[in-house]
Design a protein around this motif. Sequence first.
Motif, PDB file in Angstrom:
ATOM      1  N   UNK A  82       0.829  -1.202   0.000  1.00 39.67           N
ATOM      2  CA  UNK A  82       0.000   0.000   0.000  1.00 39.67           C
ATOM      3  C   UNK A  82       0.865   1.254   0.000  1.00 39.67           C
ATOM      4  N   UNK A  83       2.008   1.185   0.696  1.00 39.58           N
ATOM      5  CA  UNK A  83       2.934   2.315   0.670  1.00 39.58           C
ATOM      6  C   UNK A  83       3.474   2.545  -0.739  1.00 39.58           C
ATOM      7  N   UNK A 125       4.002   5.888  -4.534  1.00 44.29           N
ATOM      8  CA  UNK A 125       4.608   5.780  -5.857  1.00 44.29           C
ATOM      9  C   UNK A 125       3.631   6.048  -6.979  1.00 44.29           C
ATOM     10  N   UNK A 126       2.847   5.053  -7.327  1.00 47.53           N
ATOM     11  CA  UNK A 126       2.003   5.133  -8.521  1.00 47.53           C
ATOM     12  C   UNK A 126       0.888   6.162  -8.405  1.00 47.53           C
ATOM     13  N   UNK A 172      -7.786   5.210  -5.302  1.00 43.39           N
ATOM     14  CA  UNK A 172      -7.500   6.050  -6.463  1.00 43.39           C
ATOM     15  C   UNK A 172      -6.747   7.295  -6.015  1.00 43.39           C
ATOM     16  N   UNK A 173      -6.128   8.025  -6.953  1.00 46.04           N
ATOM     17  CA  UNK A 173      -5.427   9.249  -6.560  1.00 46.04           C
ATOM     18  C   UNK A 173      -6.401  10.347  -6.143  1.00 46.04           C
ATOM     19  N   UNK A 174      -5.886  11.333  -5.414  1.00 44.61           N
ATOM     20  CA  UNK A 174      -6.692  12.494  -5.067  1.00 44.61           C
ATOM     21  C   UNK A 174      -7.435  12.349  -3.752  1.00 44.61           C
ATOM     22  N   UNK A 231       1.043  -4.112  -7.116  1.00 41.35           N
ATOM     23  CA  UNK A 231       0.604  -3.941  -5.729  1.00 41.35           C
ATOM     24  C   UNK A 231      -0.914  -3.950  -5.566  1.00 41.35           C
ATOM     25  N   UNK A 232      -1.645  -3.368  -6.502  1.00 40.83           N
ATOM     26  CA  UNK A 232      -3.097  -3.313  -6.358  1.00 40.83           C
ATOM     27  C   UNK A 232      -3.710  -4.714  -6.393  1.00 40.83           C
ATOM     28  N   UNK A 233      -3.273  -5.528  -7.322  1.00 38.64           N
ATOM     29  CA  UNK A 233      -3.806  -6.894  -7.431  1.00 38.64           C
ATOM     30  C   UNK A 233      -3.448  -7.722  -6.204  1.00 38.64           C
TER      31      UNK A 233
END
Length: 430
Positions: free
Chosen positions: A259-260, A265-266, A323-325, A394-396
Motif C-alpha cells: 500500500x505504501x 509511488x504510482x 485512487x489518486x486524489x 501492488x493493487x492486485x
Amino acid sequence: MKSGHRLGPRWRHVRGHRRGHGLGRRFGWLWAAYGTSALGTWLAFGAFPLIAVRVLDSGPAEVAALSSVGAAVGAAVAVPLGPWVEFRRKRPVLIGMDLVRFAALLTIPAAFALGALTFLQLLLVSAVVAAADVTFRSASGAYLKALLPARDLLTANARLESTAWATTIVGPPLGGAAIGVLGPVVTVVADAVSYLLSALGVRAMGGHEPPPEHRRTARPRAGDLLDGWRYILADATLRPLFFNTALFNGLVMATQPLLAVLMLGRLGFPPWQYGLAFAAPAIGGLLGSRLARPLASRFGQHRVLLTAGTLRALWPVGLAFTQPGTAGLALVIGVELGLILCCGIFNPVHATCRLDLTASDRVARTLSAWQVTAKATTALLTALWGVLGSLLGPRTAIGLAGLLLLATPLLLPRRSPASQAGTEPAPSRA
C-alpha cells in the motif's frame, strides 16, 4: 489474585461490574509502564528502515529483510524462552526484558556516533528486540492473570488496548518531527529510554507475586518447547482463534508495504497524506476499546468476538480500489477507520478470552507460542506478498489479500465452551 482463586464462567457475560471502579495501584503501575514503552515504540515507528536507507544506503531488499528476517529470527530465539518463563516469577522477567531492549537499542546511537553502524547490527538488534518482545508479552499476560480477578480482565485489557491506539495517534507525528530536527537516531534513543522507564515502573509495583509452578522434571526437555502449541491445538476454542488471528494479522500486515508503494509511488500521494491516512483512523481503536466491555456486558463475550471478528475481515479488500486524489485518501481513511474500530472491539475481548481459557500453569508457554507464530506468519506472508506485488502489481496483490481475509471468519469458534463454564481449567502436568 491468589493462586487458589476460582474464575467465573470461561466465556461469561460480564455482569456485576462496578462501573469505573479502579483496578488497584499495582495495575496502575503496570498500565503506566505499558503506556510509556508503547509511546516509545510508536515514536520510533519506521526508524530502522529510515536509518537503513538514509544512513547506510540500503536497498529495497535489505529494508524488506530488516522487517521480515529480524522478526523471524527473534521469534525463533523466543521459542525456548516460553517454557523458561513459565517456571519463574514474572515481574523479574518483565524487568529483565525491558532492560535487554534498552541495552540493545542503545547500541545503535552509540555506533552511529562512532561512525561504526552497520546493517548487520540493525538486523541483530531487531532480532533481539523481537525476541524480548515475545518474552515480555507472554510474561505480562501470565502476570496480569495472577494480578487481577477474572471479572476485571476485560476492563484491564480494554485500557491497555485504548492506550495502544492513543500512542499510535500521537507517536509517529512526534517521532517524525523529532527526526526532522534532531536526526535519524533520536527516536531510537527515545524508544530505549521508554523501556528503562517501563522497567522502573514494573519495579515500583511492589507487592507479593505467588511462586510459579515447579517443573515436574529436574531438567528442561526438548518436548517442553512445543507445550504451548500442544495446549492451543488441543483446545476446541483456542485452536480456531489461534489460526484466525495468525492469518488475519499476517495478511493485514503483509499488505502495508504494498500500500505504501501504491500510494506514495504510482498514485502520487505526498508523505503527509500517507501518514494522515493511517494516523487519523486510529481514533477508531480508541472508540472500539471503550465499547468492548459494554458490548460484552450486554451481548456476551462470545457473540462480540464472533461479530467483531467477522466485521473486521470485510474492510481490507476496499484498499484495492484506492485512487489518486481526495477521494482516494477518503477511501483509505474510511476503510482503515472501519477496520481499526472492529479491531479495537475484538482485541481486548480476544485477549481476555484467551487468558480465561488457559490454565494458570500454561499461560506463559501458550502466549509465547501464540506470539512466535504471529511474528513468523507475518514475516512469511510479508515476504510472499512482496513477491506477489512484484509479479502481479501492488493493487492486485492487495486485492488478493483482501479476498483471503474474507474467509478468515470461518476460523472463528462458532460456539462457546459452555460445558466447561464455571471453573478455571485444571492445572496441567508441567
